[in-house]
Enzyme design. Structure first.
Site, PDB file in Angstrom:
ATOM      1  N   ASP A   1       0.730  -1.340   0.026  1.00 47.20           N
ATOM      2  CA  ASP A   1       0.057   0.049  -0.027  1.00 47.20           C
ATOM      3  C   ASP A   1       0.892   1.160  -0.016  1.00 47.20           C
ATOM      4  O   ASP A   1       1.819   1.368   0.679  1.00 47.20           O
ATOM      5  CB  ASP A   1      -0.885  -0.187   1.304  1.00 47.20           C
ATOM      6  CG  ASP A   1      -1.842   1.127   1.318  1.00 47.20           C
ATOM      7  OD1 ASP A   1      -2.328   1.668   0.142  1.00 47.20           O
ATOM      8  OD2 ASP A   1      -2.182   1.514   2.318  1.00 47.20           O
TER       9      ASP A   1
ATOM     10  N   ASP B   1      -2.189  -0.490   6.430  1.00 50.40           N
ATOM     11  CA  ASP B   1      -2.612   0.093   7.667  1.00 50.40           C
ATOM     12  C   ASP B   1      -3.822   0.378   7.548  1.00 50.40           C
ATOM     13  O   ASP B   1      -4.504   0.808   8.925  1.00 50.40           O
ATOM     14  CB  ASP B   1      -1.590   1.019   7.965  1.00 50.40           C
ATOM     15  CG  ASP B   1      -1.587   2.180   6.779  1.00 50.40           C
ATOM     16  OD1 ASP B   1      -2.335   2.052   5.849  1.00 50.40           O
ATOM     17  OD2 ASP B   1      -0.586   3.003   6.744  1.00 50.40           O
TER      18      ASP B   1
ATOM     19  N   THR C   1       0.465   4.616   0.508  1.00 48.11           N
ATOM     20  CA  THR C   1       0.530   5.623   1.709  1.00 48.11           C
ATOM     21  C   THR C   1       0.730   4.916   3.037  1.00 48.11           C
ATOM     22  O   THR C   1       0.247   3.771   3.412  1.00 48.11           O
ATOM     23  CB  THR C   1      -0.760   6.381   1.941  1.00 48.11           C
ATOM     24  OG1 THR C   1      -1.143   6.981   0.643  1.00 48.11           O
ATOM     25  CG2 THR C   1      -0.757   7.478   2.981  1.00 48.11           C
TER      26      THR C   1
END
Length: 826
Positions: free
Chosen positions: A337, A582, A339
């Site tokens: 991912d 996250d 970011t």
């Protein structure tokens, strides 16, 4: 509590501390308890201290353990009460009665090995438990009119628990307040679509918030909560469900089946056929049975895993399941991912570009008011707030918030409606330009150039109608472009380079614009970063999707369900997939991936389903986890060959003894000495040594390809020496001389197996092999050790003959290992 908030482009980024919405414009600092303003809901201020104490006294408290690692009793039981410890224990007791203490040394070795296994796993347990406490999320609960963080196990019946994006519902309850609250219950029901919750609706523990916010009143706590038992079981410290351990179990099962008939035949041969001295026959029978058992292999594997946990714990890496260390080492595709993984949480506005002749000052006013409208600003909105701070409570210069639309992964935009200073109503959307603008719009070309520079672009658009009207986004009027710059993680480039060197394919899967993500990945040196694909054009057929996944490296505008489908598509092609993330939009993919890796500051939902949690939030820790897994797998594969070579030659020697109707050549003390010097001590050091070899599948086949020919050659050479010695020696003491010659051959052949396994050589590996050889030489030349181990070479002809046979066996070993390597690969 620092949360990760969803940004307007579909990512989830680390934002500033999450405020708590009670009234429009009111904010709370979640770190320091703040008095709550009054609300229309009777539960707004929560329980009083006295009410909490009363519920605790009644046992109405959430007493489910946060995690449940094995207790000391369970650790001792698992290491002591094993099938092979039982067999060896019985044989040990027999030997203590019928033979000198030196023939019972094998029992003391087992006691020492078991003790080491218990101590190492106890150390791993303490490390795991301490890290679990560090990584534990603390929900915000209202008590006495104050919002404060408490531990999950301190929640009592009737507590008012606040919820924000990414928060996990920790106990069952009823919604008390809802602000566009959307909850994902997929981990409980399997239904991927989020459920919109209103006041009075039930919420279940184990679900999590994907959009909006609110609060709920706890109605079931402790073991009565819906998901309590599932969560407790899922978080257990495990030592099973890995190819390595299941492979070893398979090997031990076959060893048991081989050992039983062989041992029976050996007992009959030694006690009945040869009609020897009873005690001597028992001793030699036990000497033939004990080495068939690769008892140290299971213990050594547990020790290697446990030490791996301790090592990773020092690097702030929480391994929720031990086999995850092994699993990540087998990974050949890592899905990242962007970011929070490649970029840091903060962003800065570099430019605001009005469109269609919009007034710049008016655009700034809109952005200022939008920043004030959201009580839970994400990273994008936080950058806007920093650039355009509110001029007063509730918005800038008298604008009043009349409605708000939190960000949703499905929409990829957020919005708010206002009554402006002059009473004019207006509604605005802020989000992904390629979602809000129609295909072919000229502004998209302008945005494309900005994305190619790795910049993030948001579109501010005015809604001509109600904010939540169907198709509101379709008719929105573009007003301005908000250009933001992300902060790259300084260590991300090195980590991507590491995976490239290890032939692990890296796929960046993001909710952001694909070109923008590709530019960021290109700055970090990701191979194939120019191969980008907008997930809205991703084929839905699983096979076609797998092809697209293999041909491209960067994917943008990916929905949570698509992330899950992408993982499944890669797995359908035989790939072992790791997924990092996250945010709540990563949970489904993390759950389905072979290995899920969550950042420590990520949402509680991601930490709950991930096998590995990086508590320091550093993507750069992953290479350490991969290296630890490769060390464990590679080294256990090496030492397993040592253990199983011994098993093979022990079984074959017993069969040959039965077939030729001769005395078994060895006493237990001889094989204890050989096992210690050629397997036990070397295996311990080799199992803990650095090893960067890529993990290979089919553990059992790989080990047996080498162990079987090695064991056959060792048994044949040893028995040949023994038969020659039987013809060479005669008279009193002949059996001891024959045993000594056979022991010399078996030691030399076993040492050559060790020398092959120790490659490639380093100074300490050469030293290890040399030290083991020196140890055996000392036994042969020191008189009292000769007597203790009943080893004394008689004459020169037979000992040199034993050496010659061992040299021939060593040459045959080299040939067989190279043949296996050429035919099946290293």
């Amino acid at each position: 509590m620092t949360q990760r908030a969803l940004d307007s482009s579909g990512e989830q980024t680390p934002g500033s501390p999450r405020p708590t919405k009670i009234d429009a414009g009111a904010e709370l600092d979640p770190v320091h308890p703040v008095e709550l303003p009054p609300s229309g809901h009777p539960d707004a201020t929560g329980l009083t201290t006295a009410e909490v104490a009363e519920r605790v006294a009644r046992g109405e408290v959430n007493d489910v353990p946060v995690r449940s690692s094995r207790s000391l009793t369970e650790i001792v039981r698992a290491n002591v009460f094993t099938r092979f410890n039982l067999i060896i224990g019985v044989l040990w007791v027999i030997m203590l009665f019928v033979a000198p203490i030196q023939d019972s040394l094998f029992g003391f070795v087992i006691v020492a090995n078991t003790g080491i296994g218990i101590i190492q796993e106890w150390r791993a347990k303490k490390t795991l438990d301490s890290l679990a406490v560090i990584g534990e999320a603390k929900p915000t609960v209202r008590r006495d009119g104050v919002a404060a963080e408490i531990s999950t196990h301190e929640i009592v019946l009737g507590d008012v628990v606040e919820l924000g994006p990414g928060d996990k519902v920790v106990v069952d309850g009823t919604v008390a307040e809802a602000d566009s609250l959307e909850i994902d219950e997929s981990l409980l029901t399997g239904e991927a679509d989020p459920v919109l919750k209103r006041a009075g609706d039930p919420v279940m523990s184990g679900s999590f918030v994907v959009a909006g916010g609110g609060a709920f009143t706890a109605t079931k706590v402790g073991r009565e909560a819906y998901a309590a038992q599932l969560a407790e079981e899922a978080s257990r410290f495990t030592l099973v469900h890995s190819e390595l351990r299941s492979g070893i179990s398979t090997i031990l099962k076959y060893v048991t089946w081989m050992m039983v008939p062989t041992a029976i035949g050996l007992i009959i041969s030694q006690l009945v056929v040869k009609d020897n001295n009873f005690k001597d026959s028992v001793a030699r029978t036990v000497g033939g049975i004990v080495p068939m058992i690769p008892e140290g292999l299971v213990l050594l594997t547990s020790v290697a895993f446990a030490i791996g946990v301790v090592r990773l714990g020092r690097k702030q890496c929480l391994v929720q399941e031990l086999p995850a260390i092994e699993g990540l080492a087998r990974v050949d595709v890592v899905c990242l991912d962007k970011t929070g993984t490649l970029t840091e949480g903060g962003m800065d506005i570099t430019e605001v570009r009005p469109l269609g002749g919009s007034d710049e000052a008016y655009v700034h006013q809109v952005l200022r008011s939008l920043g004030s409208s959201d009580p839970r600003p994400n990273a994008s909105l936080r950058a806007i707030i920093d650039a355009y701070p509110a001029g007063g409570e509730g918005g800038g210069k008298g604008w009043t918030v009349t409605d708000a639309m939190p960000f949703s992964s499905a929409r990829k935009y957020s919005g708010a409606a206002f009554t402006e200073t002059d009473g004019t109503p207006s509604a605005w959307l802020l989000g992904a330009p390629d979602v809000l603008l129609p295909d072919g719009d000229g502004t998209l070309t302008e945005i494309e150039h900005l994305n190619e520079q790795g910049l993030r672009v948001l579109l501010l658009a005015r809604v001509r109608g109600e904010l939540d009207a169907p198709g509101a986004a379709d008719g929105a009027e573009p007003t301005a472009l908000v250009v933001l710059e992300q902060r790259l993680r300084p260590d991300a480039g090195e980590t991507l380079a590491y995976f490239a060197q290890q032939n692990v394919a890296t796929k960046v899967i993001s909710g952001d614009n694909a070109v923008s993500v590709g530019a960021v990945a290109g700055k970090l040196g990701l191979a194939g970063a120019e191969n980008t694909l907008d997930a809205r054009r991703m084929p839905t057929d699983p096979d076609e999707m797998a092809t697209a996944m293999e041909e491209n490296a960067v994917f943008g505008r990916v929905t949570p369900q698509q992330k899950r489908d992408m993982v499944a598509a890669l797995q359908s092609r035989g790939h072992t997939v790791a997924m990092t993330g996250d945010g709540v939009n990563d949970v489904l993919a993390l759950k389905d991936a072979d290995i899920g890796v969550s950042m420590g500051s990520g949402s509680e939902a991601t930490r709950a389903v991930a096998q590995i949690v990086l508590l320091n939030n550093s993507f750069a820790t992953l290479p350490s986890v991969v290296a630890e897994g490769r060390r464990v797998i590679g080294n256990i594969t090496r030492v397993a060959t040592l253990f199983l070579t011994k098993t093979v030659y022990s079984v074959l020697l017993a069969i040959l003894v039965v077939c030729f109707q001769v005395e078994y050549p060895f006493l237990p003390r001889h094989l204890t000495l050989l096992s210690t010097l050629t397997i036990g001590v070397p295996a311990f050091f080799l199992a803990l040594a650095p090893n960067k070899e890529r993990a290979q599948p089919h553990f059992v086949r790989r080990v047996m390809r080498y162990a079987i020919p090695s064991g056959v050659i060792a048994a044949a050479a040893t028995f040949t020496t023994y038969l020659v010695a039987r013809h060479h020696y005669s008279g009193p003491g002949a059996l001891e001389a024959e045993t000594s010659a056979a022991t010399l051959t078996l030691f030399l052949v076993s040492m050559w197996v060790l020398a092959i396994i120790a490659r490639p050589y380093t100074w300490w590996r050469i030293g290890l092999v040399a030290a083991m050889g020196l140890g055996f030489l000392i036994v042969l030349v020191v008189p009292w050790l000769q007597d203790f181990f009943a080893l004394k070479l008689v004459g020169t002809t037979m000992p040199w003959g034993a050496v010659g046979i061992a040299v021939a066996a060593a040459a045959l070993l080299e040939f067989s290992w190279r043949l296996v390597g050429r035919r099946f690969g290293a």
